[in-house]
Write a protein that holds these residues in place. Sequence first.
Motif, mmCIF file in Angstrom:
data_model
loop_
_atom_site.group_PDB
_atom_site.id
_atom_site.type_symbol
_atom_site.label_atom_id
_atom_site.label_comp_id
_atom_site.label_asym_id
_atom_site.label_seq_id
_atom_site.Cartn_x
_atom_site.Cartn_y
_atom_site.Cartn_z
ATOM 1 N N CYS A 413 0.852 -1.180 0.000
ATOM 2 C CA CYS A 413 0.000 0.000 0.000
ATOM 3 C C CYS A 413 0.891 1.234 0.000
ATOM 4 O O CYS A 413 1.399 1.647 1.040
ATOM 5 N N ASP A 423 -6.580 5.086 0.259
ATOM 6 C CA ASP A 423 -7.716 4.320 0.784
ATOM 7 C C ASP A 423 -7.289 2.999 1.409
ATOM 8 O O ASP A 423 -7.886 2.549 2.387
ATOM 9 N N CYS A 424 -6.262 2.377 0.798
ATOM 10 C CA CYS A 424 -5.846 1.061 1.301
ATOM 11 C C CYS A 424 -5.319 1.123 2.721
ATOM 12 O O CYS A 424 -5.289 0.096 3.433
ATOM 13 N N LYS A 425 -4.939 2.301 3.186
ATOM 14 C CA LYS A 425 -4.433 2.438 4.554
ATOM 15 C C LYS A 425 -5.536 2.227 5.585
ATOM 16 O O LYS A 425 -5.290 1.797 6.712
ATOM 17 N N TYR A 426 -6.770 2.555 5.178
ATOM 18 C CA TYR A 426 -7.870 2.576 6.145
ATOM 19 C C TYR A 426 -8.974 1.590 5.823
ATOM 20 O O TYR A 426 -10.056 1.673 6.388
ATOM 21 N N SER A 427 -8.712 0.660 4.913
ATOM 22 C CA SER A 427 -9.750 -0.288 4.517
ATOM 23 C C SER A 427 -9.229 -1.722 4.542
ATOM 24 O O SER A 427 -8.106 -1.993 4.078
ATOM 25 N N ASP A 428 -10.048 -2.613 5.042
ATOM 26 C CA ASP A 428 -9.685 -4.033 5.038
ATOM 27 C C ASP A 428 -9.848 -4.646 3.649
ATOM 28 O O ASP A 428 -9.410 -5.762 3.402
#
Length: 430
Positions: A413, A423-428
């Motif tokens: 990420c 977005d990938c930092k805060y989404s599973d």
Amino acid sequence: MGHWICCLCSRVADSLMLLLVLTLSCNPSTAATPSPSAPHVKASYSFGRTFLGLDKCNACIGTSICKKFFKEEIRFDTWLSSHLKLPPSYLLSYSGNYTDDAKSWRLVDITRLTSKYQHDRADKHICTSLLKTKTCSLERALRRTHRFQKWLRAKRLTPDLVQGLSSPMLRCPSQRLLDRIVRRYAEVPDAGSIYMDHLTDRDKLRLLYTLSVNSHPILLQIFPDVEGWPFPRYLGSCGRLLVSASTRPLRDFYDAAPEVAADLALQLLAVLRSMGTNDLNYFFYFTHVDAGTFGVFSNGHLFIRDASTLGIIDKEEGSQLSDDPREYKDIFSCLTVDCQSVFVSCNSIREKHSLVMVCQELLPKLLKGKFQQAVQEKIDSFLQHCADSLDDDQGVNEVVAKLAELLKPLRSCDSRFAYRYPDCKYSDKY
């Protein structure tokens, strides 16, 4: 003596200045003319109708973007050099630059429906088959055909009007799909109607010609990227060239870092899933895939770069054709393929057809030798199982799901993947 000469020179100079002022005041147009500047030499581009294919219209794609070519708001990469020469005409695609304000430029792909050699051969075939001459007016020849005369009389594009065309998109056509083509055909003013009343005779010939040679630009128009479809944006056509948003072919990423390869492989699997299951109930399948079928935008997002081998089955309506399409072959069926080519039966297309081809042709080259031995062995095993499972739909689903789970933690990420960062930092999800 010297003082007298200086006074004389001064009086002469004053007299000349006065004469100049009087002259200018007597001629207002001269007085208003600004001082001349250095002449501006405009670059001369050796640009012609033949290179674009405009000389072949209306046996062409369209003319919606011609003004931008001639206003130099679309430039080939070679035009940025001091020589300003056009690239060779025999190439299938070109890298170009596009602007709306003459200040900011963005990359675009400029492509032909098929190679110039194939175009020339098809043009010759039209003349020799229909008019028995080596050269002719392509438009006049095609207008005389039985198929086009039916198009001229038709109020609506129906399956019988496209039956026998070689495009995979039209091998199993539904009325719903054909209505979508007419309603969203971007080379004419938008009428939003399923009826062809807003299409002139010229427009109908261009649409028929495009569908006969290569349906790629039509797919980009009727399934636009702004609605979430995985195709590059269609910007317009001029003659036999079309312009779309630029992507790098997947082959350029075969040597990419492991985390990039894992990310692209997951995107590829996701695109294939979306093409099989979507809100509109269209099932898309490939008749062929290669390293140029898919492309990657500068933000790392993967798209379908070449839609020419995409077939469509309407899961809601089904195919409207029941007879053998070989009975309907004509000159339009043979512009890019051998007239003896055998069509694949609509009923023989399986839902996992495209997945198997990708497992056979693309994923092994993208993922080969990228990971630690234990992980690589599992990946290779999954790919082999997928490639051998054409008759096992459930088996393909299971092995692809396992492959995806194995690849997910191998992604990274960071800003290289701008399409999903940050977005990938805060989404599973990622």
